[in-house]
Design a protein around this motif. Structure first.
Motif, PDB file in Angstrom:
ATOM      1  N   LYS A  60       0.822  -1.216   0.000  1.00 45.88           N
ATOM      2  CA  LYS A  60       0.000   0.000   0.000  1.00 45.88           C
ATOM      3  C   LYS A  60       0.850   1.257   0.000  1.00 45.88           C
ATOM      4  O   LYS A  60       0.406   2.324   0.422  1.00 45.88           O
ATOM      5  CB  LYS A  60      -0.961  -0.005   1.188  1.00 45.88           C
ATOM      6  CG  LYS A  60      -2.045  -1.068   1.065  1.00 45.88           C
ATOM      7  CD  LYS A  60      -3.167  -0.864   2.055  1.00 45.88           C
ATOM      8  CE  LYS A  60      -4.295  -1.864   1.823  1.00 45.88           C
ATOM      9  NZ  LYS A  60      -5.432  -1.670   2.761  1.00 45.88           N
ATOM     10  N   GLY A  61       2.079   1.130  -0.462  1.00 43.36           N
ATOM     11  CA  GLY A  61       2.933   2.291  -0.644  1.00 43.36           C
ATOM     12  C   GLY A  61       3.329   2.991   0.644  1.00 43.36           C
ATOM     13  O   GLY A  61       3.564   2.356   1.675  1.00 43.36           O
ATOM     14  N   ASN A  81      -1.245   9.339   0.596  1.00 38.61           N
ATOM     15  CA  ASN A  81      -0.818   7.956   0.351  1.00 38.61           C
ATOM     16  C   ASN A  81      -0.081   7.941  -0.978  1.00 38.61           C
ATOM     17  O   ASN A  81      -0.693   8.021  -2.036  1.00 38.61           O
ATOM     18  CB  ASN A  81      -2.034   7.025   0.343  1.00 38.61           C
ATOM     19  CG  ASN A  81      -1.678   5.553   0.253  1.00 38.61           C
ATOM     20  OD1 ASN A  81      -2.529   4.704   0.023  1.00 38.61           O
ATOM     21  ND2 ASN A  81      -0.417   5.203   0.439  1.00 38.61           N
ATOM     22  N   GLN A 134       2.367   6.420  -3.977  1.00 36.52           N
ATOM     23  CA  GLN A 134       2.668   5.158  -4.652  1.00 36.52           C
ATOM     24  C   GLN A 134       1.924   3.990  -3.976  1.00 36.52           C
ATOM     25  O   GLN A 134       2.530   3.043  -3.465  1.00 36.52           O
ATOM     26  CB  GLN A 134       4.180   4.905  -4.619  1.00 36.52           C
ATOM     27  CG  GLN A 134       5.033   5.991  -5.206  1.00 36.52           C
ATOM     28  CD  GLN A 134       4.866   6.107  -6.710  1.00 36.52           C
ATOM     29  OE1 GLN A 134       4.565   5.123  -7.393  1.00 36.52           O
ATOM     30  NE2 GLN A 134       5.070   7.299  -7.256  1.00 36.52           N
ATOM     31  N   PRO A 135       0.596   4.032  -3.974  1.00 37.47           N
ATOM     32  CA  PRO A 135      -0.205   3.136  -3.127  1.00 37.47           C
ATOM     33  C   PRO A 135      -0.098   1.647  -3.418  1.00 37.47           C
ATOM     34  O   PRO A 135      -0.591   0.844  -2.616  1.00 37.47           O
ATOM     35  CB  PRO A 135      -1.640   3.634  -3.355  1.00 37.47           C
ATOM     36  CG  PRO A 135      -1.604   4.370  -4.645  1.00 37.47           C
ATOM     37  CD  PRO A 135      -0.249   4.975  -4.731  1.00 37.47           C
ATOM     38  N   ASN A 136       0.538   1.244  -4.507  1.00 40.21           N
ATOM     39  CA  ASN A 136       0.629  -0.188  -4.802  1.00 40.21           C
ATOM     40  C   ASN A 136       2.017  -0.771  -4.524  1.00 40.21           C
ATOM     41  O   ASN A 136       2.216  -1.981  -4.679  1.00 40.21           O
ATOM     42  CB  ASN A 136       0.264  -0.451  -6.272  1.00 40.21           C
ATOM     43  CG  ASN A 136      -1.184  -0.091  -6.581  1.00 40.21           C
ATOM     44  OD1 ASN A 136      -2.076  -0.404  -5.803  1.00 40.21           O
ATOM     45  ND2 ASN A 136      -1.405   0.584  -7.700  1.00 40.21           N
ATOM     46  N   LEU A 137       2.936   0.057  -4.095  1.00 39.09           N
ATOM     47  CA  LEU A 137       4.308  -0.407  -3.913  1.00 39.09           C
ATOM     48  C   LEU A 137       4.496  -1.169  -2.607  1.00 39.09           C
ATOM     49  O   LEU A 137       3.807  -0.932  -1.613  1.00 39.09           O
ATOM     50  CB  LEU A 137       5.280   0.774  -3.944  1.00 39.09           C
ATOM     51  CG  LEU A 137       5.511   1.464  -5.281  1.00 39.09           C
ATOM     52  CD1 LEU A 137       6.607   2.511  -5.136  1.00 39.09           C
ATOM     53  CD2 LEU A 137       5.873   0.469  -6.373  1.00 39.09           C
ATOM     54  N   VAL A 178       7.029  -1.200   0.011  1.00 42.48           N
ATOM     55  CA  VAL A 178       8.131  -0.349   0.476  1.00 42.48           C
ATOM     56  C   VAL A 178       8.854  -1.044   1.626  1.00 42.48           C
ATOM     57  O   VAL A 178       8.240  -1.425   2.625  1.00 42.48           O
ATOM     58  CB  VAL A 178       7.600   1.032   0.930  1.00 42.48           C
ATOM     59  CG1 VAL A 178       8.728   1.883   1.499  1.00 42.48           C
ATOM     60  CG2 VAL A 178       6.928   1.740  -0.244  1.00 42.48           C
ATOM     61  N   THR A 188      12.240  -0.562  -2.436  1.00 42.25           N
ATOM     62  CA  THR A 188      11.036  -1.365  -2.611  1.00 42.25           C
ATOM     63  C   THR A 188      11.401  -2.811  -2.925  1.00 42.25           C
ATOM     64  O   THR A 188      12.536  -3.120  -3.279  1.00 42.25           O
ATOM     65  CB  THR A 188      10.157  -0.824  -3.757  1.00 42.25           C
ATOM     66  OG1 THR A 188      10.860  -0.989  -5.006  1.00 42.25           O
ATOM     67  CG2 THR A 188       9.815   0.630  -3.545  1.00 42.25           C
TER      68      THR A 188
END
Length: 267
Positions: free
Chosen positions: A216-217, A230, A232-235, A237, A252
């Motif tokens: 969720k970034g 929020n 880069q919500p798909n990364l 990290v 990441t």
């Protein structure tokens, strides 16, 4: 391995393991890094022990478990902390170790639980706050060599712990971020962060809190712990770091390493 970025030139140097080089890094699977006051860099690896790069000699020293000797316990070194003339090293497959710099021997700290999976260590004065994956958080007094408190809450699976500039202690877990409340000597969940696996935490130079999550970034929170953004919500990290130019370095899993300028987020 390890990559060194030189700010002046923008160049990158890589340090890695080589089977043909006896004095190379012991493994390319690096779990943590820590620098001591002499400028030496300690490198924790997966299944290959602890490496020390000596700044004044440009050479490596390696530490492995050796039976019947005062050596490090464990080969997967996940957590490092330098404080009070000691290096603390937490492992996933051994124990919590410390190296006393004036005698050069490793010692083990016996904490409740069998082979605790140590994830992070925070030094606060004479105390250590020790995160484990599966057995909560230990609060340990270095002077008396005793456990002050063993906190167990939520999933008991914790990744990272920090103390902010105002003294607040925050911890990232597999189910969001928790805040320590001194008055009740307990941790409470920050409701806005419930759900994601929080792998790393950072307070930037403006007092903003960065929570690096798995999938969720980056969750940004203000000083009152309300979510403001929020990114880069798909990364996925894995770590966060602010350099002297106020750039946040983001690593990441499966994606890039990139930077975000703190000043660009001012609003």
């Amino acid at each position: 391995g390890v990559y060194i970025y030189f700010e002046e030139t923008g160049s990158i140097q890589s340090i890695y393991h080589s089977d043909s080089e006896r004095m190379s890094l012991s493994s390319n699977d690096v779990r943590c890094l820590s620098a001591d006051r002499e400028g030496n860099v300690w490198v924790g690896t997966c299944f290959s022990g602890l490496n020390l790069w000596r700044n004044n000699e440009n050479a490596y020293i390696f530490f492995y478990p050796i039976p019947q000797e005062q050596s490090i316990s464990g080969t997967v070194v996940r957590a490092l902390d330098v404080s009070n003339n000691r290096l603390y090293a937490g492992t996933e497959d051994g124990e919590l170790n410390y190296l006393q710099f004036d005698d050069a021997f490793f010692h083990q700290i016996d904490l409740p639980g069998y082979r605790n999976n140590y994830q992070d260590i925070l030094s606060v004065g004479d105390e250590l706050w020790i995160c484990t994956y599966g057995n909560g958080i230990f609060r340990y007094n270095q002077k008396s060599s005793s456990v002050i408190r063993h906190y167990q809450f939520g999933s008991n699976q914790f990744h990272h712990i920090i103390q902010t500039s105002d003294g607040t202690i925050l911890v990232g877990s597999t189910n969001g971020m928790f805040r320590y409340i001194e008055e009740s000597d307990s941790f409470i969940l920050i409701p806005e962060t419930e759900g994601p696996d929080v792998l790393d935490l950072l307070e930037d130079s403006t007092g903003r809190i960065w929570a690096g999550t798995y999938g969720k970034g980056i969750i940004l929170l203000d000083k009152s712990f309300s979510i403001t953004d929020n990114l880069q919500p798909n990364l996925r990290v894995t770590s966060l770091f602010e350099d002297s130019r106020h750039l946040i370095w983001v690593t990441t899993e499966g994606d890039a390493v990139f930077t975000i300028n703190v000043e660009d987020l001012q609003a």
